[in-house]
Design a protein around this motif. Structure first.
Motif, PDB file in Angstrom:
ATOM      1  N   LEU A  49       0.860  -1.180   0.000  1.00 39.01           N
ATOM      2  CA  LEU A  49       0.000   0.000   0.000  1.00 39.01           C
ATOM      3  C   LEU A  49       0.897   1.231   0.000  1.00 39.01           C
ATOM      4  O   LEU A  49       1.494   1.584   1.013  1.00 39.01           O
ATOM      5  CB  LEU A  49      -0.914   0.009   1.229  1.00 39.01           C
ATOM      6  CG  LEU A  49      -1.720  -1.268   1.480  1.00 39.01           C
ATOM      7  CD1 LEU A  49      -2.497  -1.166   2.785  1.00 39.01           C
ATOM      8  CD2 LEU A  49      -2.659  -1.549   0.312  1.00 39.01           C
ATOM      9  N   GLY A  50       1.016   1.888  -1.145  1.00 39.17           N
ATOM     10  CA  GLY A  50       1.906   3.030  -1.274  1.00 39.17           C
ATOM     11  C   GLY A  50       2.830   2.847  -2.459  1.00 39.17           C
ATOM     12  O   GLY A  50       2.842   1.795  -3.109  1.00 39.17           O
ATOM     13  N   HIS A  51       3.625   3.872  -2.740  1.00 41.34           N
ATOM     14  CA  HIS A  51       4.506   3.843  -3.914  1.00 41.34           C
ATOM     15  C   HIS A  51       5.967   3.811  -3.491  1.00 41.34           C
ATOM     16  O   HIS A  51       6.432   4.672  -2.745  1.00 41.34           O
ATOM     17  CB  HIS A  51       4.273   5.087  -4.787  1.00 41.34           C
ATOM     18  CG  HIS A  51       5.204   5.155  -5.956  1.00 41.34           C
ATOM     19  ND1 HIS A  51       5.174   4.249  -6.993  1.00 41.34           N
ATOM     20  CD2 HIS A  51       6.209   6.031  -6.243  1.00 41.34           C
ATOM     21  CE1 HIS A  51       6.117   4.554  -7.878  1.00 41.34           C
ATOM     22  NE2 HIS A  51       6.757   5.632  -7.442  1.00 41.34           N
ATOM     23  N   LEU A  52       6.676   2.777  -3.961  1.00 40.80           N
ATOM     24  CA  LEU A  52       8.100   2.629  -3.657  1.00 40.80           C
ATOM     25  C   LEU A  52       8.951   2.519  -4.902  1.00 40.80           C
ATOM     26  O   LEU A  52      10.178   2.430  -4.803  1.00 40.80           O
ATOM     27  CB  LEU A  52       8.331   1.391  -2.789  1.00 40.80           C
ATOM     28  CG  LEU A  52       7.739   1.418  -1.379  1.00 40.80           C
ATOM     29  CD1 LEU A  52       7.909   0.065  -0.719  1.00 40.80           C
ATOM     30  CD2 LEU A  52       8.388   2.509  -0.541  1.00 40.80           C
ATOM     31  N   GLY A  53       8.337   2.507  -6.063  1.00 46.65           N
ATOM     32  CA  GLY A  53       9.111   2.366  -7.285  1.00 46.65           C
ATOM     33  C   GLY A  53       8.550   1.278  -8.179  1.00 46.65           C
ATOM     34  O   GLY A  53       7.379   0.916  -8.087  1.00 46.65           O
TER      35      GLY A  53
END
Length: 269
Positions: A49-53
């Motif tokens: 949940l979220g953006h890391l690449g």
């Protein structure tokens, strides 16, 4: 669509009583999609949940997150191009994951697990079980009691049916039934996934009950998990003291399991 808020995601997971990890990008080198400070939640099911690449980073974070949850310890990982990887751990201690992404960048991430406290499942509505529930609650364990049993409990179960608790090898079961459905309680305890099972009973009584379970077809491996009498030998006499001795043994087991997991982690490294 609203803006994603990592802290809302963390609060949601905690409110639901779920284990999860927070992954934070702490450093990047060369071209990368995510930047330092980016965060995401990794659920126990491996959802991010979220953006890391890109996909390579997500794959590494998912694997490292699940491993961190299993061990209950944080870790630092580094995702970098495959052609630059010479070992599975760099000199600074970071675990290395290979990336095949065309950008060619390197990403360092901190993986921090939020692991729920172990469950202490108690069979019996007796003075010892009530005292043990109090001691365990103060020590931070999630206490599970049968419906109708006296005492504060984070979890409840029906009769001797504890399958819905979702116990794992990290959890503990204590049979303190003291004459009320002893055999049924012991059977349920030993059929659970809990690694450690103990019973407040004399050694002779426990052996007699185990003999009945053996005759009914229970495997020796399951029976061997039973520790009875429960507790450390501290000369305990009254229910509160006996409960304290039982909890002290559980704390000792828990710390030994932690040390074992740390050694296993170093060996894998």
């Amino acid at each position: 669509m609203g803006t994603f808020d990592i802290f809302d995601a963390v609060a949601s997971q905690r409110a639901a009583g779920r284990a999860f990890c927070v992954a934070t990008v702490v450093r990047t080198a060369e071209v990368t999609s995510a930047k330092a400070g980016a965060k995401a939640v990794v659920t126990a099911e491996g959802e991010i949940l979220g953006h890391l690449g890109g996909a390579c980073v997500k794959r590494a974070v998912r694997e490292a997150g699940l491993a961190a949850l299993a061990e209950g310890a944080p870790r630092v990982i580094r995702v970098k191009p495959s052609e630059r990887v010479v070992a599975l751990r760099d000199e600074d201690g970071a675990e290395v994951y290979r990336s095949g992404c065309p950008s060619g960048g390197t990403v360092d991430l901190l993986i921090e697990p939020y692991v729920l406290p172990p469950v202490l499942c108690l069979f019996g509505d007796t003075p010892i079980s009530r005292a043990l529930a109090v001691h365990a609650g103060l020590a931070g364990y999630r206490v599970a009691l049968a419906e109708g049993a006296h005492g504060e409990a984070a979890l409840r179960f029906d009769g001797v049916e504890i399958g819905a608790l979702g116990l794992t090898g990290r959890d503990f079961v204590v049979v303190a039934s003291q004459g009320v459905q002893d055999l049924a309680c012991l059977r349920a305890a030993l059929e659970s996934p809990a690694r450690r099972v103990s019973m407040v009973a004399s050694r002779r009584k426990a052996e007699a009950l185990c003999a009945k379970l053996r005759q009914a077809g229970m495997a020796e491996e399951a029976l061997a998990r039973l520790k009875s009498p429960a507790g450390l030998d501290i000369g305990a006499v009254d229910p509160s003291e006996i409960a304290l001795s039982v909890l002290a043994e559980i704390v000792s087991w828990r710390n030994a399991d932690r040390a074992e997991a740390e050694v296993a982690g170093r060996d894998r490294a």
